[in-house]
Design an enzyme around this catalytic site. Structure first.
Site, PDB file in Angstrom:
ATOM      1  CB  CYS A   1      -0.915  -0.019   1.220  1.00 44.35           C
ATOM      2  SG  CYS A   1      -1.879   1.493   1.415  1.00 44.35           S
TER       3      CYS A   1
ATOM      4  CD1 TRP B   1      -5.977  -3.115   4.575  1.00 46.74           C
ATOM      5  CD2 TRP B   1      -4.468  -4.251   3.374  1.00 46.74           C
ATOM      6  NE1 TRP B   1      -5.666  -2.362   3.460  1.00 46.74           N
ATOM      7  CE2 TRP B   1      -4.746  -3.033   2.709  1.00 46.74           C
ATOM      8  CE3 TRP B   1      -3.543  -5.137   2.803  1.00 46.74           C
ATOM      9  CZ2 TRP B   1      -4.139  -2.682   1.502  1.00 46.74           C
ATOM     10  CZ3 TRP B   1      -2.939  -4.786   1.605  1.00 46.74           C
ATOM     11  CH2 TRP B   1      -3.236  -3.569   0.967  1.00 46.74           C
TER      12      TRP B   1
ATOM     13  CB  THR C   1      -7.616   2.264   5.188  1.00 44.82           C
ATOM     14  OG1 THR C   1      -7.789   3.152   6.302  1.00 44.82           O
ATOM     15  CG2 THR C   1      -8.845   2.323   4.292  1.00 44.82           C
TER      16      THR C   1
ATOM     17  CE1 TYR D   1      -5.214   2.552  -5.510  1.00 41.37           C
ATOM     18  CE2 TYR D   1      -3.621   4.347  -5.408  1.00 41.37           C
ATOM     19  CZ  TYR D   1      -4.000   3.061  -5.071  1.00 41.37           C
ATOM     20  OH  TYR D   1      -3.168   2.280  -4.310  1.00 41.37           O
TER      21      TYR D   1
END
Length: 332
Positions: free
Chosen positions: A45, A78, A112, A176
């Site tokens: 990430c 995750w 996140t 993105y």
């Protein structure tokens, strides 16, 4: 990673997060304490990569432990599939979402990284990726290593904020916006803005070693993770393919300069980066095939940026090597 927001096919990142801060005075109920918190990242990430870099530059390895989520996950986000038994050895959890739900059983936003977890309670304190790096550089000053750099000097803050804001909008998030665009028009606009900004950065960096001033700052920390992932995933996977990073002389030399600076390249794991994007993003790459290239050995080639002057760490010094358990595979 975010969600489509406006119905016009444009990608909009969900920036909702837990904004509780860990501070020297404990104003939000979470005072800085060595050993109390665990920083959870994923090598894949780019947003978490920033926190890993600043933790290294500040020398906080012995006071803020590091949990590393693996690169592959499903809709639960995750997980710790790289750890023995699939559990984080300190937090004892399989999925990062467990720490978010301990904080708020009805947590409605994205799970996140980076996230900082309060180890005694197992609850996430914050996943505010922008604030985390600023606070590691300031609120944790009593525990930083001797020679830690000032990444957010008072006299440069307005310029750092301006440059970092443009980089976020058009580059960090811009890739993105290209990759997750749902219409041709949305993609075309994101692509235009991305390359307009990369051209601006190419020109800016042609005659200066760093983005702001003559030392490393938050602006450099925020740009580097996107550049590190550009040829490996964004160029092809996200259709950001006007040129490769290696075809942009100033940006490629700048990226290599940072990569070879202690605290930057030693946080990069290209295999995990490629695995995440190509396996998890099934709508973009339904086969799940991970490309073998590109050859990453060029990251270690001479960059020649020393001739532009500048002092990477200002009046400070580089960090030592990462702890053995945190070392990434060597290139080649």
């Amino acid at each position: 990673m975010g969600a489509d927001g406006n119905g016009g096919g444009a990608y909009e990142r969900d920036r909702s997060c837990l904004t509780t801060r860990i501070t020297a005075d404990g104003r939000d109920g979470f005072p800085v304490e060595p050993g109390r918190y665990r920083l959870v990242i994923a090598r894949a990430c780019p947003w978490a990569n920033r926190a890993a870099i600043v933790r290294r530059l500040m020398g906080l390895e012995d006071v803020l432990s590091l949990g590393i989520a693996g690169p592959v996950h499903d809709e639960r986000s995750w997980c710790f599939h790289l750890d023995p038994g699939g559990r984080d050895p300190v937090l004892g959890i399989e999925w990062l979402r467990e720490a978010f739900l301990r904080r708020d059983p009805g947590y409605p936003h994205g799970i996140t990284v980076p996230a900082i977890v309060d180890v005694p309670t197992g609850e996430v304190v914050t996943n505010d990726f922008e604030r985390i790096t600023l606070d590691l550089g300031s609120q944790w000053s009593a525990h930083q290593r001797e020679g830690a750099p000032d990444l957010y000097p008072e006299r440069w803050r307005d310029e750092i904020d301006d440059v970092a804001g443009k980089v976020y909008r058009d580059v960090n998030n811009g890739v993105y916006a290209c990759g997750f665009a749902r219409t041709q028009a949305a993609y075309d606009e994101a692509y235009r803005r991305l390359w307009q900004r990369l051209d601006w950065l190419e020109e800016r960096l042609a005659g200066r070693r760093y983005l702001v001033g003559d030392t490393l700052t938050e602006a450099d920390v925020r740009l580097f993770p996107t550049l590190a992932r550009f040829d490996a995933v964004y160029h092809g996977h996200f259709k950001c393919n006007r040129q490769k990073l290696t075809e942009l002389p100033a940006l490629w030399a700048y990226a290599r300069d940072l990569f070879q600076t202690p605290g930057f390249g030693d946080t990069i794991d290209f295999a995990q980066i490629k695995a995440h994007y190509h396996v998890v993003h099934q709508t973009i790459n339904p086969t799940g095939i991970v490309p073998a290239g590109p050859d990453v050995r060029g990251w270690l080639s001479p960059h020649g940026r020393e001739q532009l002057g500048g002092r990477p760490f200002g009046d400070g010094s580089p960090p030592g090597p990462p702890p053995p358990a945190e070392r990434v595979p060597p290139l080649g």
